[in-house]
Design a protein around this motif. Sequence first.
Motif, PDB file in Angstrom:
ATOM      1  N   ASN A  75       0.794  -1.227   0.000  1.00  0.00           N
ATOM      2  CA  ASN A  75       0.000   0.000   0.000  1.00  0.00           C
ATOM      3  C   ASN A  75       0.825   1.275   0.000  1.00  0.00           C
ATOM      4  O   ASN A  75       0.295   2.359   0.158  1.00  0.00           O
ATOM      5  CB  ASN A  75      -0.938   0.021   1.224  1.00  0.00           C
ATOM      6  CG  ASN A  75      -2.369   0.074   0.779  1.00  0.00           C
ATOM      7  OD1 ASN A  75      -2.657  -0.122  -0.397  1.00  0.00           O
ATOM      8  ND2 ASN A  75      -3.264   0.341   1.710  1.00  0.00           N
ATOM      9  N   GLY A  76       2.117   1.117  -0.201  1.00  0.00           N
ATOM     10  CA  GLY A  76       2.999   2.289  -0.181  1.00  0.00           C
ATOM     11  C   GLY A  76       2.976   3.058  -1.493  1.00  0.00           C
ATOM     12  O   GLY A  76       3.505   4.164  -1.577  1.00  0.00           O
ATOM     13  N   GLY A  77       2.383   2.468  -2.530  1.00  0.00           N
ATOM     14  CA  GLY A  77       2.297   3.187  -3.807  1.00  0.00           C
ATOM     15  C   GLY A  77       3.184   2.615  -4.896  1.00  0.00           C
ATOM     16  O   GLY A  77       3.453   3.279  -5.900  1.00  0.00           O
ATOM     17  N   LYS A  78       3.622   1.368  -4.740  1.00  0.00           N
ATOM     18  CA  LYS A  78       4.524   0.761  -5.731  1.00  0.00           C
ATOM     19  C   LYS A  78       3.860   0.603  -7.095  1.00  0.00           C
ATOM     20  O   LYS A  78       4.413   1.012  -8.111  1.00  0.00           O
ATOM     21  CB  LYS A  78       5.024  -0.611  -5.234  1.00  0.00           C
ATOM     22  CG  LYS A  78       5.864  -0.527  -3.974  1.00  0.00           C
ATOM     23  CD  LYS A  78       6.386  -1.871  -3.557  1.00  0.00           C
ATOM     24  CE  LYS A  78       5.287  -2.855  -3.157  1.00  0.00           C
ATOM     25  NZ  LYS A  78       4.478  -2.365  -2.023  1.00  0.00           N
ATOM     26  N   SER A  79       2.668   0.016  -7.068  1.00  0.00           N
ATOM     27  CA  SER A  79       1.978  -0.198  -8.352  1.00  0.00           C
ATOM     28  C   SER A  79       1.655   1.135  -9.008  1.00  0.00           C
ATOM     29  O   SER A  79       1.755   1.281 -10.228  1.00  0.00           O
ATOM     30  CB  SER A  79       0.688  -0.976  -8.134  1.00  0.00           C
ATOM     31  OG  SER A  79       0.952  -2.140  -7.398  1.00  0.00           O
ATOM     32  N   SER A  80       1.280   2.121  -8.176  1.00  0.00           N
ATOM     33  CA  SER A  80       0.945   3.438  -8.738  1.00  0.00           C
ATOM     34  C   SER A  80       2.167   4.060  -9.395  1.00  0.00           C
ATOM     35  O   SER A  80       2.061   4.665 -10.472  1.00  0.00           O
ATOM     36  CB  SER A  80       0.439   4.375  -7.639  1.00  0.00           C
ATOM     37  OG  SER A  80      -0.647   3.775  -6.966  1.00  0.00           O
ATOM     38  N   ARG A  86      -0.783  14.313  -0.412  1.00  0.00           N
ATOM     39  CA  ARG A  86      -1.725  14.214   0.722  1.00  0.00           C
ATOM     40  C   ARG A  86      -1.398  15.266   1.789  1.00  0.00           C
ATOM     41  O   ARG A  86      -0.228  15.548   2.038  1.00  0.00           O
ATOM     42  CB  ARG A  86      -1.650  12.818   1.341  1.00  0.00           C
ATOM     43  CG  ARG A  86      -2.258  11.776   0.426  1.00  0.00           C
ATOM     44  CD  ARG A  86      -2.724  10.572   1.186  1.00  0.00           C
ATOM     45  NE  ARG A  86      -3.383   9.648   0.264  1.00  0.00           N
ATOM     46  CZ  ARG A  86      -3.559   8.363   0.525  1.00  0.00           C
ATOM     47  NH1 ARG A  86      -3.112   7.842   1.656  1.00  0.00           N
ATOM     48  NH2 ARG A  86      -4.176   7.610  -0.354  1.00  0.00           N
ATOM     49  N   LEU A 112       7.408  12.271  -3.764  1.00  0.00           N
ATOM     50  CA  LEU A 112       6.801  11.800  -5.007  1.00  0.00           C
ATOM     51  C   LEU A 112       5.300  11.672  -4.877  1.00  0.00           C
ATOM     52  O   LEU A 112       4.784  11.230  -3.853  1.00  0.00           O
ATOM     53  CB  LEU A 112       7.379  10.414  -5.322  1.00  0.00           C
ATOM     54  CG  LEU A 112       6.867   9.764  -6.594  1.00  0.00           C
ATOM     55  CD1 LEU A 112       7.820  10.060  -7.738  1.00  0.00           C
ATOM     56  CD2 LEU A 112       6.736   8.266  -6.412  1.00  0.00           C
ATOM     57  N   VAL A 135      -3.970  -1.467  -9.350  1.00  0.00           N
ATOM     58  CA  VAL A 135      -3.797  -0.679  -8.132  1.00  0.00           C
ATOM     59  C   VAL A 135      -5.052  -0.804  -7.268  1.00  0.00           C
ATOM     60  O   VAL A 135      -6.154  -0.537  -7.715  1.00  0.00           O
ATOM     61  CB  VAL A 135      -3.562   0.808  -8.482  1.00  0.00           C
ATOM     62  CG1 VAL A 135      -3.313   1.612  -7.228  1.00  0.00           C
ATOM     63  CG2 VAL A 135      -2.407   0.937  -9.446  1.00  0.00           C
ATOM     64  N   THR A 136      -4.880  -1.225  -6.052  1.00  0.00           N
ATOM     65  CA  THR A 136      -6.012  -1.278  -5.125  1.00  0.00           C
ATOM     66  C   THR A 136      -5.514  -0.811  -3.770  1.00  0.00           C
ATOM     67  O   THR A 136      -4.325  -0.636  -3.580  1.00  0.00           O
ATOM     68  CB  THR A 136      -6.533  -2.717  -4.926  1.00  0.00           C
ATOM     69  OG1 THR A 136      -5.509  -3.456  -4.284  1.00  0.00           O
ATOM     70  CG2 THR A 136      -6.916  -3.384  -6.220  1.00  0.00           C
ATOM     71  N   SER A 170       2.388   9.977  -7.283  1.00  0.00           N
ATOM     72  CA  SER A 170       2.018   9.329  -8.544  1.00  0.00           C
ATOM     73  C   SER A 170       0.723   9.912  -9.076  1.00  0.00           C
ATOM     74  O   SER A 170       0.378   9.737 -10.240  1.00  0.00           O
ATOM     75  CB  SER A 170       1.855   7.820  -8.343  1.00  0.00           C
ATOM     76  OG  SER A 170       3.059   7.278  -7.878  1.00  0.00           O
TER      77      SER A 170
END
Length: 450
Positions: A230-235, A339, A353, A248-249, A355
């Motif tokens: 959930n850290g944003g890797k896929s994003s 955020r 960063l 991404v979920t 995304s």
Amino acid sequence: MGDTIAAIATGSARSAIGIVRLSGPESLSAVERLFTPAGGGELSAHPAGTLVYGTLRDEQGRVLDKCLATYSKAPRSYTGEDTAELQCHGSPAVLTAALEALFALGVRQAKAGEFTRRAFLNGRMDLTQAEAVIDLIDAETPAAARCAASQLGGAMSRKISAIYDELVTLMAHFDVVLDYSDEDLEPFDESEITAQVGRAAEELRRLAATYCRGRRLYDGVPCAIVGRPNGGKSSLLNALLGYDRAIVTDIPGTTRDTVEEKAVVGGTLLRLIDTAGLRDTEDTVERIGVERSRAALDRAELALVLVDGSGPLTEEDQAILKLAQSAPQTIVLATKADRPTFTLPDIPGVIALSSVTGEGLDALEREIGRRFPEGGGDSGELLTSRRQAEAVQRASECLQAVFEGMERGMTPDATLSDVELALDALGEVTGRVVKDDVTNRIFERFCVGK
Ligand code: GDP
């Protein structure tokens, strides 16, 4: 006409222009039977190398296309043979019909790489240049293309040939001294010869070591994107790729398997490996992911470590940061910079960063460009073929052994014969020493029409 080959040289998709090329003794006569210049007469009435507009018909006289035709005479052509080319409208149907019409005349379909193989066999290029043709077609970045273009121009051949010629001269001198030892010949200065062999060994060793960087131009730098779920890797992966490749979920641990994609970031081709979260877990499926992540880090030359900047650093983040230090290069990114709760963690060199907004992607690109400068690639002095690198390495090792032997005081006649082995290995690189199985393997990598 069995020796005259033809193929569609352009891609299989529809496009503005499509090219059918021919090589072999009947190239011109075959084209002339199907193509009539707009002004009448024959194509051969026009000078070689000029583009002539006219009508292309099939063997039954039905019009296929209004197109351009050209021809070259041996040996001044790509293959060193007579060649001809039809530049048609790029419809796969038109091109196939043109090709079929040529086949009806007895021209045969070219095999993969056959044009370039003929160019090699006719001495129009050596093996490093033939391999550069494939590299150029496969190049995914401007740097890779520049490197291939320079090898196509013979940069690597010249480098190898210079060393080869120097060694041949040395051996010739040595042989003469052996055979006519009582004649009044230039003395054979052993220490100078030893130094010369040592220099060549070192130069080849350095050249062989460029393979790692050279290959990276084509295969990409293996880059692991790691961080807790959930850290944003896929994003990030998606932002870098520009489309939704990874799902991404916001369910932790979604990326159960690793996803690999190539992307050009900061001028560097990256092989991005997205990984499951690196956390220890009892969940067996996730554990496979965790193990794969560790494996991905093992293989990675670059680790992009993501920490979620919208919350405090956790122990897990610290553990992952530590684990990622094993990679040769590490860049830490604090994600979700858009955020309101975002704070930049106190980690040296960290990049903020998002995304979502794209903030920080520029900085990431610059940093990657800085970490992986392409030095040397332009001059074509990077070895990009494993085959070439192995042969160069072998030559270097032979010469190193000769050098060490001579340093230990062994006589030249006991050691210098091994220089021949080094010469053979160097000859393999450029194709001076031709091994059929090797050339077969090289040309199999080509597409049809090249
Ligand atoms: P992964 O598990 O590390 O691959 O994380 P994901 O890329 O799936 O992201 C997890 C959640 O965080 C998703 O809901 C994303 O939409 C969200 N997210 C990821 N990156 C950002 C970002 O830069 N900004 C914001 N606001 N949300 C993000």
